[in-house]
Scaffold this active site. Sequence first.
Site, short mmCIF file in Angstrom:
data_model
loop_
_atom_site.label_atom_id
_atom_site.label_comp_id
_atom_site.label_asym_id
_atom_site.label_seq_id
_atom_site.Cartn_x
_atom_site.Cartn_y
_atom_site.Cartn_z
N VAL A 92 0.73 -1.38 0.01
CA VAL A 92 -0.32 -0.16 0.06
C VAL A 92 0.65 1.50 -0.08
O VAL A 92 0.87 2.28 -0.90
CB VAL A 92 -0.87 0.21 1.17
CG1 VAL A 92 -1.62 1.31 1.46
CG2 VAL A 92 -2.05 -1.08 1.09
N THR A 129 -5.63 -0.32 7.15
CA THR A 129 -6.75 -0.78 7.56
C THR A 129 -6.83 -1.00 9.29
O THR A 129 -6.09 -1.66 9.72
CB THR A 129 -7.26 -2.31 6.93
OG1 THR A 129 -6.79 -2.02 5.48
CG2 THR A 129 -8.45 -2.87 7.35
N GLU A 158 -7.56 2.16 2.21
CA GLU A 158 -7.36 1.90 0.56
C GLU A 158 -8.01 0.79 0.15
O GLU A 158 -8.15 -0.11 1.35
CB GLU A 158 -5.74 1.69 0.80
CG GLU A 158 -5.23 1.53 -0.83
CD GLU A 158 -5.67 2.47 -1.41
OE1 GLU A 158 -5.39 3.72 -1.49
OE2 GLU A 158 -6.18 2.00 -2.64
N LYS A 175 -6.29 -3.61 -5.16
CA LYS A 175 -6.41 -4.95 -5.10
C LYS A 175 -4.85 -5.06 -5.76
O LYS A 175 -4.27 -4.52 -6.64
CB LYS A 175 -7.41 -5.73 -6.25
CG LYS A 175 -8.82 -5.21 -5.97
CD LYS A 175 -9.49 -6.16 -6.89
CE LYS A 175 -9.34 -5.32 -8.23
NZ LYS A 175 -9.96 -4.17 -8.76
N ILE A 224 -18.03 -14.01 -7.65
CA ILE A 224 -18.89 -15.22 -7.32
C ILE A 224 -18.13 -16.41 -8.02
O ILE A 224 -19.01 -17.17 -8.56
CB ILE A 224 -20.27 -14.87 -7.69
CG1 ILE A 224 -20.25 -14.25 -9.32
CG2 ILE A 224 -21.12 -14.14 -6.85
CD1 ILE A 224 -21.75 -14.36 -9.81
N CYS A 244 -5.52 -9.48 3.22
CA CYS A 244 -6.77 -8.82 3.90
C CYS A 244 -8.13 -9.29 4.22
O CYS A 244 -8.30 -9.51 5.37
CB CYS A 244 -7.04 -7.65 2.78
SG CYS A 244 -5.61 -6.67 2.41
N1 NAD Z 1 -1.92 -5.31 0.64
C1 NAD Z 1 -3.17 -4.91 0.12
O1 NAD Z 1 -3.61 -5.18 -0.89
C2 NAD Z 1 -3.92 -3.72 1.22
C3 NAD Z 1 -5.03 -3.03 0.43
C4 NAD Z 1 -5.50 -2.14 1.28
C5 NAD Z 1 -5.32 -1.86 2.43
N2 NAD Z 1 -4.34 -2.80 3.19
C6 NAD Z 1 -3.87 -2.22 4.46
O2 NAD Z 1 -2.96 -1.57 4.33
C7 NAD Z 1 -1.72 -1.91 5.59
C8 NAD Z 1 -0.76 -2.08 4.98
O3 NAD Z 1 -0.63 -3.30 4.26
P1 NAD Z 1 0.72 -3.63 3.27
O4 NAD Z 1 0.02 -5.02 2.45
O5 NAD Z 1 1.19 -2.68 2.49
O6 NAD Z 1 1.59 -4.28 4.28
P2 NAD Z 1 3.18 -4.74 4.16
O7 NAD Z 1 3.43 -5.64 5.29
O8 NAD Z 1 3.38 -5.07 2.94
O9 NAD Z 1 4.04 -3.30 4.50
C9 NAD Z 1 3.99 -2.83 5.75
C10 NAD Z 1 5.28 -2.06 5.72
O10 NAD Z 1 5.47 -1.13 6.98
C11 NAD Z 1 6.62 -1.10 7.34
N3 NAD Z 1 6.76 -0.98 8.82
C12 NAD Z 1 6.21 -1.36 10.12
N4 NAD Z 1 6.43 -0.63 11.00
C13 NAD Z 1 7.10 0.50 10.55
C14 NAD Z 1 7.58 1.67 11.25
N5 NAD Z 1 7.39 1.76 12.71
N6 NAD Z 1 8.21 2.83 10.54
C15 NAD Z 1 8.33 2.63 9.36
N7 NAD Z 1 7.82 1.63 8.60
C16 NAD Z 1 7.43 0.49 9.45
C17 NAD Z 1 7.23 -2.66 7.26
O11 NAD Z 1 8.64 -2.75 7.21
C18 NAD Z 1 6.53 -3.15 6.04
O12 NAD Z 1 7.40 -2.76 5.07
C19 NAD Z 1 -2.55 -2.91 6.29
O13 NAD Z 1 -3.09 -2.33 7.36
C20 NAD Z 1 -3.36 -3.48 5.37
O14 NAD Z 1 -4.41 -4.09 5.80
C21 NAD Z 1 -3.45 -3.54 2.52
O1 UPG Z 2 -14.93 -14.55 -7.18
C1 UPG Z 2 -13.90 -14.65 -6.54
C2 UPG Z 2 -12.84 -13.31 -6.12
C3 UPG Z 2 -11.75 -13.64 -5.46
N1 UPG Z 2 -11.27 -14.57 -4.93
C4 UPG Z 2 -10.29 -14.82 -3.83
O2 UPG Z 2 -10.36 -13.79 -3.06
C5 UPG Z 2 -9.04 -13.30 -2.71
C6 UPG Z 2 -8.78 -12.12 -2.78
O3 UPG Z 2 -9.08 -11.36 -3.89
P1 UPG Z 2 -9.06 -9.75 -4.31
O4 UPG Z 2 -9.92 -9.14 -3.56
O5 UPG Z 2 -8.85 -9.69 -5.80
O6 UPG Z 2 -7.26 -9.38 -3.69
P2 UPG Z 2 -6.82 -8.63 -2.33
O7 UPG Z 2 -5.71 -7.66 -3.14
O8 UPG Z 2 -6.72 -9.04 -1.31
O9 UPG Z 2 -7.82 -7.28 -2.63
C7 UPG Z 2 -8.95 -7.26 -1.38
O10 UPG Z 2 -8.23 -6.63 -0.31
C8 UPG Z 2 -7.58 -5.54 -0.36
C9 UPG Z 2 -7.00 -5.16 0.97
O11 UPG Z 2 -7.94 -4.81 2.01
C10 UPG Z 2 -8.86 -4.62 -0.53
O12 UPG Z 2 -8.11 -3.20 -0.75
C11 UPG Z 2 -9.44 -4.73 -1.99
O13 UPG Z 2 -10.49 -3.94 -2.17
C12 UPG Z 2 -9.85 -6.27 -1.86
O14 UPG Z 2 -10.46 -6.68 -3.10
C13 UPG Z 2 -8.02 -14.08 -3.57
O15 UPG Z 2 -7.41 -15.22 -2.96
C14 UPG Z 2 -8.90 -14.62 -4.96
O16 UPG Z 2 -8.36 -15.76 -5.50
C15 UPG Z 2 -12.34 -15.86 -5.09
O17 UPG Z 2 -11.74 -17.01 -4.62
N2 UPG Z 2 -13.27 -15.93 -5.84
#
Ligand code: NAD
Ligand code: UPG
Length: 456
Positions: free
Chosen positions: A11, A121, A154, A157, A256, A266
């Site tokens: 993110v 999140t 955020e 995906k 679906i 997530c």
């Molecule tokens: N991965 C996704 O698709 C996604 C999408 C939407 C929201 N989110 C949410 O966003 C947040 C981050 O997710 P992510 O997947 O990017 O996590 P991530 O684990 O990939 O990255 C987090 C980063 O933060 C760093 N960090 C931790 N503590 C720190 C500190 N004190 N100072 C500086 N850096 C520090 C870590 O070293 C790591 O590189 C989570 O809450 C997640 O649920 C993730």
């Molecule tokens: O019809 C479907 C759609 C997805 N999946 C599975 O669901 C998981 C999550 O998929 P996807 O949502 O595309 O990936 P993420 O990157 O985890 O994204 C979700 O999680 C993020 C972190 O919060 C959010 O920001 C996004 O909006 C939300 O879609 C994966 O294992 C997919 O294989 C299924 O099994 N069936």
Amino acid sequence: MQITVIGCGYVGLVTAACFAEMGNRVACVDADEERIAALQRGMSPIYEPGIEGLLQTNRRAGRLTFHPQLGPGLSHSDIVFIAVGTPPALDGSADISQILGVAAQLGVLLDSPSIVVCKSTAPVGTACRVQAILDQLCQRRGLGWQHRVVSNPEFLKEGAAIDDFMRPDRIILGTEDADAERTMRQLYEPFVRNHDRILCMPRRAAEMTKYVANTFLATKISFINEVASLCELLGVDVEEVRKGIGADPRIGHHFIYAGCGYGGSCFPKDIRALLHMAREHDTELPILTAVEQRNQAQKGWPLRMLRKVYGERLAGCTVAVWGLSFKPGTDDIRDAPSRELIDELLAAGTMVKAFDPVAGDNIARAYPAAVARGQLQLFSDPYVALNQADALALLTEWKQFRQPDFALMAQLMRAPVIIDGRNQYDPAVVGAHGFRHLGVGRLPVDAPAPLLRKVV
Ligand SMILES: NC(=O)c1ccc[n+]([C@@H]2O[C@H](COP(=O)([O-])OP(=O)(O)OC[C@H]3O[C@@H](n4cnc5c(N)ncnc54)[C@H](O)[C@@H]3O)[C@@H](O)[C@H]2O)c1
Ligand SMILES: O=c1ccn([C@@H]2O[C@H](COP(=O)(O)OP(=O)(O)O[C@H]3O[C@H](CO)[C@@H](O)[C@H](O)[C@H]3O)[C@@H](O)[C@H]2O)c(=O)[nH]1
């Protein structure tokens, strides 16, 4: 604007790169020094289509810098994004200690009023806790002003993150402060030029919106997976049903697709966090409890199918696994269905030969002992992984798996069995190539008897 992004994960990096691309100056901070060193050399620590180019262009243009810690050079920033992890604690709650730790650092460091944005999140009430920490530290330092804390969850995906960020469905701004709202709207203006997609609401509502969006999507998936198992019993193809219900715009075609369960960083953790929030308020959420249980059961589907074919003889078998990341387009293996299957196969004494276009190294790092003793082998060619395999388990629907050379596969494998965890193949087509195909909620089409001779 001068922006700081704390946390250079999926993110944080995407956020930083996209804001820099719009002309902002963005300083990125991460506590992981190796990660920062790689970024300073122009390398992305994550696989995400398009990220490397954006990072390189903006780094060279001087709009993007990388720092191993929050230091005095970063004491002035218009907006600070907190994008650190919120991993699950043992009781299922979201562990927000990284966010609170960063808030404490910011309270000591920032020398001018900033907007501090919770991008991670985080449970309802977190932004208010961050505000309280900052207020207390500003007061202790005798500063006559306050920072304003905004919740801006955020929705990107993985695998499509840049596009999701550049062309968002919606931007949720959680703030009760008119000035903060104005500045945040200005920051996001280039992303919503053609269509106003900004929704402003109280901070607690913004935090809740994020959890409800993810848990609703997970509910759709578990629902169709449940339907798929009934389809199997009734002799109905779930793919027909999916198309049939998806055509109703009130249901829609998204999320679906029946399969071997949802994974990633997530959905699993956010469901547990929302269940925990409910428990803290002495409430149960039976629907979400069932969603999680169904998903656990679904992740066991590939093993159940392998046992259906081989029973107790699975121990002596070799299983090829195609697709290790939790979904295509990413190297992320957090809570991936592949982890569950590999764990079970290794415990059963089965040999595992695996291939993934990008996640192989992460899996190798997760199973050093199994790799060292040769029970888990990773290949850079999907066909080599099939050599002498008793079954193929397809767990991630990377595009390159859609139209493989079935004839070559049948030659390479010891037995032509496909456990299709993402319903990628037409049972009739693979059946015609001699494969026994087991899909999620699909009608079994067994190969003609002579071709099945190889299956023990
Ligand atoms: N991965 C996704 O698709 C996604 C999408 C939407 C929201 N989110 C949410 O966003 C947040 C981050 O997710 P992510 O997947 O990017 O996590 P991530 O684990 O990939 O990255 C987090 C980063 O933060 C760093 N960090 C931790 N503590 C720190 C500190 N004190 N100072 C500086 N850096 C520090 C870590 O070293 C790591 O590189 C989570 O809450 C997640 O649920 C993730
Ligand atoms: O019809 C479907 C759609 C997805 N999946 C599975 O669901 C998981 C999550 O998929 P996807 O949502 O595309 O990936 P993420 O990157 O985890 O994204 C979700 O999680 C993020 C972190 O919060 C959010 O920001 C996004 O909006 C939300 O879609 C994966 O294992 C997919 O294989 C299924 O099994 N069936």
